[in-house]
Design a protein around this motif. Sequence first.
Motif, PDB file in Angstrom:
ATOM      1  N   ASN A  17       0.942  -1.055   0.078  1.00 36.80           N
ATOM      2  CA  ASN A  17      -0.011  -0.198   0.057  1.00 36.80           C
ATOM      3  C   ASN A  17       0.801   1.191   0.073  1.00 36.80           C
ATOM      4  OD1 ASN A  17      -2.759  -1.212   0.229  1.00 36.80           O
ATOM      5  ND2 ASN A  17      -2.027  -2.217   2.014  1.00 36.80           N
ATOM      6  N   GLN A  18       1.865   1.160   0.423  1.00 41.10           N
ATOM      7  CA  GLN A  18       3.157   2.343   0.548  1.00 41.10           C
ATOM      8  C   GLN A  18       3.736   2.495  -0.703  1.00 41.10           C
ATOM      9  OE1 GLN A  18       5.217   2.076   4.163  1.00 41.10           O
ATOM     10  NE2 GLN A  18       3.519   2.729   5.334  1.00 41.10           N
ATOM     11  N   LEU A  19       3.784   1.305  -1.555  1.00 39.19           N
ATOM     12  CA  LEU A  19       4.448   1.584  -2.634  1.00 39.19           C
ATOM     13  C   LEU A  19       3.662   1.871  -4.141  1.00 39.19           C
ATOM     14  CD1 LEU A  19       6.458  -1.913  -2.837  1.00 39.19           C
ATOM     15  CD2 LEU A  19       7.295   0.308  -2.214  1.00 39.19           C
ATOM     16  N   LYS A  20       2.268   1.831  -3.720  1.00 41.88           N
ATOM     17  CA  LYS A  20       1.396   2.313  -4.887  1.00 41.88           C
ATOM     18  C   LYS A  20       1.590   3.695  -5.147  1.00 41.88           C
ATOM     19  CE  LYS A  20      -2.196  -1.238  -4.145  1.00 41.88           C
ATOM     20  NZ  LYS A  20      -3.458  -1.673  -3.705  1.00 41.88           N
ATOM     21  N   GLY A  21       1.933   4.199  -6.392  1.00 38.71           N
ATOM     22  CA  GLY A  21       2.170   5.581  -6.622  1.00 38.71           C
ATOM     23  C   GLY A  21       3.377   5.995  -6.442  1.00 38.71           C
ATOM     24  N   THR A  22       4.328   4.981  -6.285  1.00 36.41           N
ATOM     25  CA  THR A  22       5.835   5.134  -6.298  1.00 36.41           C
ATOM     26  C   THR A  22       6.164   4.469  -8.010  1.00 36.41           C
ATOM     27  OG1 THR A  22       6.701   2.999  -5.169  1.00 36.41           O
ATOM     28  CG2 THR A  22       5.906   4.977  -4.035  1.00 36.41           C
ATOM     29  N   ASP A  23       7.485   4.686  -7.890  1.00 35.10           N
ATOM     30  CA  ASP A  23       8.073   4.054  -9.180  1.00 35.10           C
ATOM     31  C   ASP A  23       8.080   2.610  -9.251  1.00 35.10           C
ATOM     32  OD1 ASP A  23      10.168   3.744  -7.538  1.00 35.10           O
ATOM     33  OD2 ASP A  23      11.573   4.896  -8.656  1.00 35.10           O
ATOM     34  N   ARG A  24       7.889   2.011  -7.942  1.00 36.19           N
ATOM     35  CA  ARG A  24       7.765   0.433  -8.106  1.00 36.19           C
ATOM     36  C   ARG A  24       6.560  -0.058  -8.214  1.00 36.19           C
ATOM     37  NH1 ARG A  24      11.020  -3.063  -5.208  1.00 36.19           N
ATOM     38  NH2 ARG A  24      13.024  -2.449  -4.921  1.00 36.19           N
ATOM     39  N   ALA A  25       5.456   0.900  -8.798  1.00 37.56           N
ATOM     40  CA  ALA A  25       4.144   0.571  -9.149  1.00 37.56           C
ATOM     41  C   ALA A  25       4.259   1.071 -10.711  1.00 37.56           C
ATOM     42  CB  ALA A  25       2.911   1.307  -8.442  1.00 37.56           C
ATOM     43  N   VAL A  26       4.219   0.144 -11.722  1.00 39.42           N
ATOM     44  CA  VAL A  26       4.137   0.249 -13.186  1.00 39.42           C
ATOM     45  C   VAL A  26       3.026  -0.228 -13.677  1.00 39.42           C
ATOM     46  CG1 VAL A  26       5.563  -0.507 -15.046  1.00 39.42           C
ATOM     47  CG2 VAL A  26       6.519  -0.263 -13.058  1.00 39.42           C
ATOM     48  N   LEU A  39       9.576  -7.031  -4.827  1.00 38.31           N
ATOM     49  CA  LEU A  39      11.151  -7.435  -4.988  1.00 38.31           C
ATOM     50  C   LEU A  39      11.452  -7.280  -6.341  1.00 38.31           C
ATOM     51  CD1 LEU A  39      11.143 -10.729  -2.740  1.00 38.31           C
ATOM     52  CD2 LEU A  39      12.270  -8.257  -2.055  1.00 38.31           C
ATOM     53  N   LEU A  40      12.669  -6.848  -6.417  1.00 40.29           N
ATOM     54  CA  LEU A  40      13.382  -6.895  -7.978  1.00 40.29           C
ATOM     55  C   LEU A  40      14.715  -7.511  -7.828  1.00 40.29           C
ATOM     56  CD1 LEU A  40      12.079  -3.301  -9.003  1.00 40.29           C
ATOM     57  CD2 LEU A  40      11.457  -5.597 -10.176  1.00 40.29           C
ATOM     58  N   GLY A  56      13.133  -4.404 -13.321  1.00 39.09           N
ATOM     59  CA  GLY A  56      12.207  -3.158 -13.201  1.00 39.09           C
ATOM     60  C   GLY A  56      12.543  -2.286 -14.344  1.00 39.09           C
ATOM     61  N   LYS A  57      13.360  -2.516 -15.356  1.00 37.15           N
ATOM     62  CA  LYS A  57      13.558  -1.782 -16.622  1.00 37.15           C
ATOM     63  C   LYS A  57      12.944  -2.162 -17.608  1.00 37.15           C
ATOM     64  CE  LYS A  57      17.781   0.341 -14.354  1.00 37.15           C
ATOM     65  NZ  LYS A  57      18.807  -0.521 -13.814  1.00 37.15           N
ATOM     66  N   GLU A  58      12.589  -3.312 -17.619  1.00 48.08           N
ATOM     67  CA  GLU A  58      11.822  -4.143 -19.034  1.00 48.08           C
ATOM     68  C   GLU A  58      10.762  -3.405 -19.282  1.00 48.08           C
ATOM     69  OE1 GLU A  58      12.464  -5.519 -15.971  1.00 48.08           O
ATOM     70  OE2 GLU A  58      13.957  -6.953 -16.334  1.00 48.08           O
TER      71      GLU A  58
END
Lengths: 130, 130
Positions: free
Chosen positions: A7-16, A27-28, A113-115
């Motif tokens: 819930n804290q990752l939503k809206g960050t660059d970890r949510a694509v 996890l990446l 994470g870059k794909e």
Amino acid sequence: MIVRDENQLKGTDRAVSDADWTSVRMLLADDNMGFSFHITYLKAGSEHTFHYKNHFESVYCMSGKGSITDLATGETHEIKPGVMYALDQHDKHTLRAEEELVMACCFNPPVTGKEVHREDGSYAAPDEAA
Amino acid sequence: MIVRDENQLKGTDRAVSDADWTSVRMLLADDNMGFSFHITYLKAGSEHTFHYKNHFESVYCMSGKGSITDLATGETHEIKPGVMYALDQHDKHTLRAEEELVMACCFNPPVTGKEVHREDGSYAAPDEAA
């Protein structure tokens, strides 16, 4: 120990996201676990054809309703909570969400994470994506 | 493509239990995915100390409520839906279920299915368990 709250990752660059799906990368590759772990939301009514030529992926349905078709055999399987599919043959497939699907996904090798999804439905191999 | 329904694995030898937990092994080493994937149910009120010296494990909370203590640092983290912990340092830890916890777990190297928790809280390495 790594502790992360989706819930804290939503809206960050970890949510694509694209128009039809969002994937939260819990996890990446740089977490050095040897796999990556994602929570993926597929929009109701959407259809996706993927072909991970360079990765093994397992996908466990936490909620929602849909189907998966193995494009090599033409077989279609129902997707509902508790069903997992594993692309152990790098299987090209079409996934359909009748209702929003929420899926727990593991990739080996881990996604960096870059794909991006390429025209052929694959992700680049880690050395190409790095 | 492997397709498995957790509900059909319950009651088979892919569902392993002790008094306080049940783990449904959706993928094991012989599935050749390079990781194993398990859905684990931890009984309300139970407490578990594990130390996977030979494995990396990530654990994502799908439902329930509890906490995890990193026994090296003494830090305690809340476990609730959406929280994941990853034992990237083979961290010795105590997991407590206040309510029943339902967790999606990935292991690298993959669990063979023949491991038992040893007195020190670890699983044997794959070559010892084979």
